[in-house]
Enzyme design. Structure first.
Site, PDB file in Angstrom:
ATOM      1  N   GLU A 266      30.668 -11.055 -99.933  1.00  7.91           N
ATOM      2  CA  GLU A 266      29.913 -10.826-101.170  1.00  7.91           C
ATOM      3  C   GLU A 266      28.495 -10.535-100.717  1.00  7.91           C
ATOM      4  O   GLU A 266      27.810 -11.429-100.236  1.00  7.91           O
ATOM      5  CB  GLU A 266      29.898 -12.094-102.031  1.00  7.91           C
ATOM      6  CG  GLU A 266      31.250 -12.619-102.435  1.00  7.91           C
ATOM      7  CD  GLU A 266      31.911 -11.769-103.481  1.00  7.91           C
ATOM      8  OE1 GLU A 266      31.219 -10.973-104.124  1.00  7.91           O
ATOM      9  OE2 GLU A 266      33.131 -11.884-103.631  1.00  7.91           O
ATOM     10  N   CYS A 305      22.409 -12.378-107.041  1.00  7.87           N
ATOM     11  CA  CYS A 305      23.114 -11.220-106.499  1.00  7.87           C
ATOM     12  C   CYS A 305      23.521 -10.272-107.613  1.00  7.87           C
ATOM     13  O   CYS A 305      23.743  -9.092-107.392  1.00  7.87           O
ATOM     14  CB  CYS A 305      24.341 -11.684-105.738  1.00  7.87           C
ATOM     15  SG  CYS A 305      25.384 -12.755-106.731  1.00  7.87           S
TER      16      CYS A 305
HETATM   17  P1  NAP Z   1      21.514 -13.956 -95.279  1.00 12.69           P
HETATM   18  O1  NAP Z   1      20.256 -14.006 -94.531  1.00 12.69           O
HETATM   19  O2  NAP Z   1      22.415 -12.833 -95.034  1.00 12.69           O
HETATM   20  O3  NAP Z   1      22.242 -15.343 -94.985  1.00 12.69           O
HETATM   21  C1  NAP Z   1      23.425 -15.662 -95.594  1.00 12.69           C
HETATM   22  C2  NAP Z   1      24.072 -16.816 -94.881  1.00 12.69           C
HETATM   23  O4  NAP Z   1      24.493 -16.390 -93.602  1.00 12.69           O
HETATM   24  C3  NAP Z   1      23.146 -18.003 -94.632  1.00 12.69           C
HETATM   25  O5  NAP Z   1      23.883 -19.187 -94.797  1.00 12.69           O
HETATM   26  C4  NAP Z   1      22.756 -17.821 -93.182  1.00 12.69           C
HETATM   27  O6  NAP Z   1      22.368 -19.020 -92.577  1.00 12.69           O
HETATM   28  C5  NAP Z   1      24.051 -17.324 -92.623  1.00 12.69           C
HETATM   29  N1  NAP Z   1      23.985 -16.670 -91.335  1.00 12.69           N
HETATM   30  C6  NAP Z   1      23.083 -15.754 -90.924  1.00 12.69           C
HETATM   31  N2  NAP Z   1      23.395 -15.356 -89.686  1.00 12.69           N
HETATM   32  C7  NAP Z   1      24.506 -16.029 -89.320  1.00 12.69           C
HETATM   33  C8  NAP Z   1      25.304 -16.067 -88.131  1.00 12.69           C
HETATM   34  N3  NAP Z   1      25.020 -15.313 -87.090  1.00 12.69           N
HETATM   35  N4  NAP Z   1      26.362 -16.875 -88.107  1.00 12.69           N
HETATM   36  C9  NAP Z   1      26.669 -17.652 -89.157  1.00 12.69           C
HETATM   37  N5  NAP Z   1      25.946 -17.680 -90.288  1.00 12.69           N
HETATM   38  C10 NAP Z   1      24.877 -16.864 -90.365  1.00 12.69           C
HETATM   39  O7  NAP Z   1      21.270 -13.984 -96.838  1.00 12.69           O
HETATM   40  P2  NAP Z   1      20.312 -14.936 -97.663  1.00 12.69           P
HETATM   41  O8  NAP Z   1      18.916 -14.493 -97.362  1.00 12.69           O
HETATM   42  O9  NAP Z   1      20.666 -16.366 -97.485  1.00 12.69           O
HETATM   43  O10 NAP Z   1      20.718 -14.555 -99.143  1.00 12.69           O
HETATM   44  C11 NAP Z   1      20.137 -13.504 -99.860  1.00 12.69           C
HETATM   45  C12 NAP Z   1      21.066 -12.323 -99.911  1.00 12.69           C
HETATM   46  O11 NAP Z   1      22.352 -12.709-100.339  1.00 12.69           O
HETATM   47  C13 NAP Z   1      20.600 -11.271-100.899  1.00 12.69           C
HETATM   48  O12 NAP Z   1      20.651 -10.035-100.267  1.00 12.69           O
HETATM   49  C14 NAP Z   1      21.631 -11.347-102.021  1.00 12.69           C
HETATM   50  O13 NAP Z   1      21.846 -10.147-102.685  1.00 12.69           O
HETATM   51  C15 NAP Z   1      22.843 -11.825-101.334  1.00 12.69           C
HETATM   52  N6  NAP Z   1      23.688 -12.567-102.244  1.00 12.69           N
HETATM   53  C16 NAP Z   1      24.890 -12.050-102.601  1.00 12.69           C
HETATM   54  C17 NAP Z   1      25.718 -12.754-103.460  1.00 12.69           C
HETATM   55  C18 NAP Z   1      27.056 -12.254-103.877  1.00 12.69           C
HETATM   56  O14 NAP Z   1      27.830 -12.995-104.511  1.00 12.69           O
HETATM   57  N7  NAP Z   1      27.416 -11.056-103.591  1.00 12.69           N
HETATM   58  C19 NAP Z   1      25.312 -13.985-103.939  1.00 12.69           C
HETATM   59  C20 NAP Z   1      24.078 -14.475-103.567  1.00 12.69           C
HETATM   60  C21 NAP Z   1      23.279 -13.754-102.705  1.00 12.69           C
HETATM   61  P3  NAP Z   1      20.817 -19.408 -92.380  1.00 12.69           P
HETATM   62  O15 NAP Z   1      20.263 -19.617 -93.738  1.00 12.69           O
HETATM   63  O16 NAP Z   1      20.867 -20.644 -91.606  1.00 12.69           O
HETATM   64  O17 NAP Z   1      20.199 -18.250 -91.694  1.00 12.69           O
END
Ligand code: NAP
Length: 704
Positions: A266, A305
């Site tokens: 997602e 999102c």
């Molecule tokens: P993100 O930076 O992509 O991180 C998402 C998750 O992935 C976090 O828990 C992060 O942990 C983890 N992560 C990052 N690198 C990883 C790795 N190498 N191995 C394992 N886990 C890893 O996104 P975010 O900044 O938290 O969220 C914002 C984004 O999410 C926005 O772009 C939004 O549109 C999207 N979003 C989408 C939805 C949907 O349902 N489609 C819902 C909500 C948000 P850390 O925090 O520890 O880095």
């Protein structure tokens, strides 16, 4: 699952819950910061956590423990957990305020999250077999003589479910993934985003404290987990929510690819809302549109999102839309979530504030800013210390040739207004998001709705059509619901979550079984046509639920249908349809050879043949399903019935109620040639194996 609690309260070191215990990570700590005040409220680390062992523990301890329960038993666990969490919900709100969420924002996260547990608790019992596997769909005939048939069953994946969540919904994000996984019988390893993980951690701890889940069913990793997915194996599943960039990287990880691990993604999407050409200023729909777009920009400070990023309006109405949106945005009080009158809190962190600013600047470079100020007031907080960001409205005059507003996600209160000349262009613009979680259309014109919806549907996971009729009860553009799918194609990640039973199926392996009807009945415990039938001297309506066996069959006596029966039924029911009453008319279309018996009479006559009328363990008939009239019955035809126990489902009933179960019977009404004239299932409530005495009141013998 009694694993103690974490040490300390308030600003503290968050612990990880792994391999059945709370452990503090070693080495460098990541600070957790209050989004409103900028103060450090805790710290966390995953140093020393053995991710490989965590996954193995889920597979070897949590998985078998969960799979020992049936779907219904697991659904009841979810319900008990949800009740306990709801009772403690007020503990979570202050932690949520620290993430920048206002009370209404937090309500969506906390109570919306708990709501997914309730929803799956109820659907789990309604839509799944009360077994350790689920039967999917009907028997598939595979041979001419019916001795070789097919059937699909679904069994829990015998791996770990790794849930990686974004920072914006620390509770909902965790619970909406956990609920279907646990219902499926798959243990969860939850990795919330580090930002906001203090809230996920608190709710997780409250779940553990219910002691409702078996050991190993859930584990929690708070903090960096870069190498977690290096250890996934073939029966594991990853559900990721976050940015497209991270998602793509993780999905293409070596272990994920080489073991063909299921990966649900997602990601961010550039969701749009379209104003219909009929919804001009002065209409209710125009006002609804303005309200919806403003709400989507300011709820959670636009960090959803599903938030509206692109506002697609008829050419000529841009000015009116911009003015109305600006007026409404101008009434949005920004500040500390706990301060009076505040409608929008800060972003989740200063990093996010920077990231949103940078993305907005890139969109701004090719558009015009029509609402937004750099200098804005903040209530109840120090603007410089918190991660505040004021709403910003941009205008793109040539959206078909300007890509940035369709491509760059500013994950905050930023939105671009763009005009369309005709519906074809509106559809084209919507599709330029290249795959979205959700889109909305505000119109009162059904033709507009049909054209736009069918035009944009392939690019969307969910579509809301809003007008004055549905507005009052509408759940809104931005709310994913447990009974509807959440996810979207392309840019949105190509995944799908929730959607009731569909969301559970991601955690199950569907297996096509082939064999004889008797073999497949023995395996699935659901009788399939052609399988062995058992008959004995005792009428099945005299047997208790526990005595009845799948396959128990009654072949009834016969009854000849007469013209008098048809006349009498027509009189009694008032159904004097020509095919029953007039032989010539009945032949008119070439369907019948003459007057035909009412189908409902055949079903009633069948009941008259198979019921055992005296007081017995069958408590009630509560439904009839899948009825088909397969051949006409004419006066002079002689019918009889085959009634077979198809499936038994124990029912969970409140204390003091008669212990009971649902028995589904396969019914076939046959004519004198032994051909089926009507086929259907009936559902009866049957008492469990309690000593049955016709003179004992139900309540008294239930208590026995
Ligand atoms: P993100 O930076 O992509 O991180 C998402 C998750 O992935 C976090 O828990 C992060 O942990 C983890 N992560 C990052 N690198 C990883 C790795 N190498 N191995 C394992 N886990 C890893 O996104 P975010 O900044 O938290 O969220 C914002 C984004 O999410 C926005 O772009 C939004 O549109 C999207 N979003 C989408 C939805 C949907 O349902 N489609 C819902 C909500 C948000 P850390 O925090 O520890 O880095």
């Amino acid at each position: 699952m009694a694993q103690g609690t974490q040490r300390g309260h308030g600003p503290r070191q968050l612990q990880n819950f792994v391999q059945g215990e709370w452990v503090t990570g070693t080495g460098a700590m990541t600070p957790l910061v209050d989004a409103v005040t900028g103060e450090t409220i805790g710290e966390t680390s995953t140093g020393g956590v053995d991710f490989k062992a965590v996954l193995q523990y889920a597979r070897t301890v949590g998985g078998p423990a969960l799979r020992a329960f049936t779907f219904h038993e697991r659904a009841l666990m979810l319900k008990r957990v949800a009740i306990a969490l709801m009772a403690r919900k007020e503990e979570f709100y202050p932690l949520s305020f620290q993430t920048g969420a206002t009370r209404p924002d937090s309500w969506v996260d906390i109570e919306g999250g708990i709501g997914t547990f309730f929803a799956y608790a109820s659907r789990g019992r309604r839509e799944f077999t009360n077994e350790r596997y689920h039967i999917d769909g009907p028997t598939e005939p595979l041979s001419k003589n019916g001795t070789f048939v097919g059937r699909h069953i679904m069994v829990p994946l015998e791996g770990a479910a790794v849930h990686i969540n974004a920072f914006n919904f620390p509770v909902w994000g965790m619970l909406e993934k956990m609920a279907p996984a646990l219902l499926a019988g798959v243990p969860c390893v939850v990795k919330p985003a580090t930002t906001g993980s203090h809230l996920s951690n608190a709710v997780f701890q409250a779940i553990l404290e219910t002691n409702e889940l078996p050991t190993g069913a859930i584990q929690l990793i708070c903090g960096e987990a870069r190498t977690l997915l290096d250890h996934v194996e073939e029966l594991d599943i990853v559900a990721f929510t976050g940015s497209a960039a991270t998602g793509q990287k993780l999905k293409s990880g070596a272990a994920v690819v080489s073991h063909a691990v299921r990966f649900n993604m997602e990601a961010d999407s550039l969701n749009c809302s379209i104003l219909g050409p009929d919804a001009v200023p002065g209409t209710e729909e125009f006002d609804l549109f303005i309200k919806e777009v403003t709400r989507e920009m300011t709820t959670k400070a636009g960090q959803k999102c599903t938030a509206i990023r692109r506002t697609i309006v008829p050419a000529g109405l841009e000015e009116a839309v911009i003015q109305a949106l600006s007026k409404r945005l101008g009434t949005t009080t920004i500040g500390a979530p706990t301060a009076d009158g505040v409608r929008m809190g800060p972003l989740a962190s200063r990093q996010q504030q920077r990231a949103v600013g940078e993305s907005a600047e890139r969109i701004r470079a090719v558009t015009e800013r029509v609402y937004g100020v750099d200098d804005f007031a903040v209530v109840g907080a120090d603007r410089a210390a918190g991660a505040f960001y004021a709403p910003e409205l941009l205008y793109c005059a040539a959206p078909l040739t300007t890509l940035a507003p369709h491509d760059i996600e500013a994950f905050g209160p930023v939105n671009t207004v763009m005009p369309y000349r005709d519906l074809g262009e509106a559809v084209q613009l919507a599709r330029m998001g290249r795959g979205s979680l959700v889109g909305s259309l505000v119109t009162a014109d059904a033709n507009v709705a049909r054209e736009v919806v069918l035009g944009v549907a392939p690019y969307h996971g969910r579509l809301l059509v809003l007008d004055r009729t549905s507005a009052k009860e509408s759940t809104g553009h931005g709310s994913p619901l447990p009974n509807l799918v959440h996810g979207g194609p392309g840019r949105a990640g190509g995944g799908e979550e929730m959607g009731g039973a569909r969301g559970v199926s991601h955690y199950l392996q569907r297996v096509a079984l082939q064999g004889s009807p008797t073999m497949l009945t023995a395996i699935t415990r659901e009788w399939t046509k052609g399988a062995a039938e058992h008959t004995d001297a005792v009428h099945p309506f005299r047997k208790s639920f526990d005595e009845l066996q799948v396959g128990d069959t009654l072949i009834t006596a016969s009854r000849t249908i007469t013209l008098d029966d048809i006349e009498a039924f027509a009189k009694l029911s008032g159904d004097t349809f020509y095919a029953h009453m007039d032989a010539e008319a009945a032949r008119h279309h070439g369907v019948f050879e003459g007057r035909v018996a009412h189908g409902y009479f055949i079903v009633s006559a069948a009941a008259g043949l198979f019921v055992e009328p005296s007081l017995g363990p069958v408590m009630a008939n509560y439904g009839l399903e899948k009825l088909r009239f397969t051949k006409p019955v004419y006066p002079g035809d002689t019918i009889h019935v085959r009634l077979t126990v198809k499936q038994k489902t124990k029912k969970d009933v409140p204390e003091g109620t008669v212990p009971q179960g649902v028995v589904e019977w396969d019914v076939e009404v046959r004519n004198q040639e032994n051909e089926a004239v009507a086929v259907y299932s009936i559902l009866t409530l049957v008492r469990r194996d309690v000593p049955f005495n016709a003179s004992t009141p139900a309540s008294a013998s239930a208590a026995a």
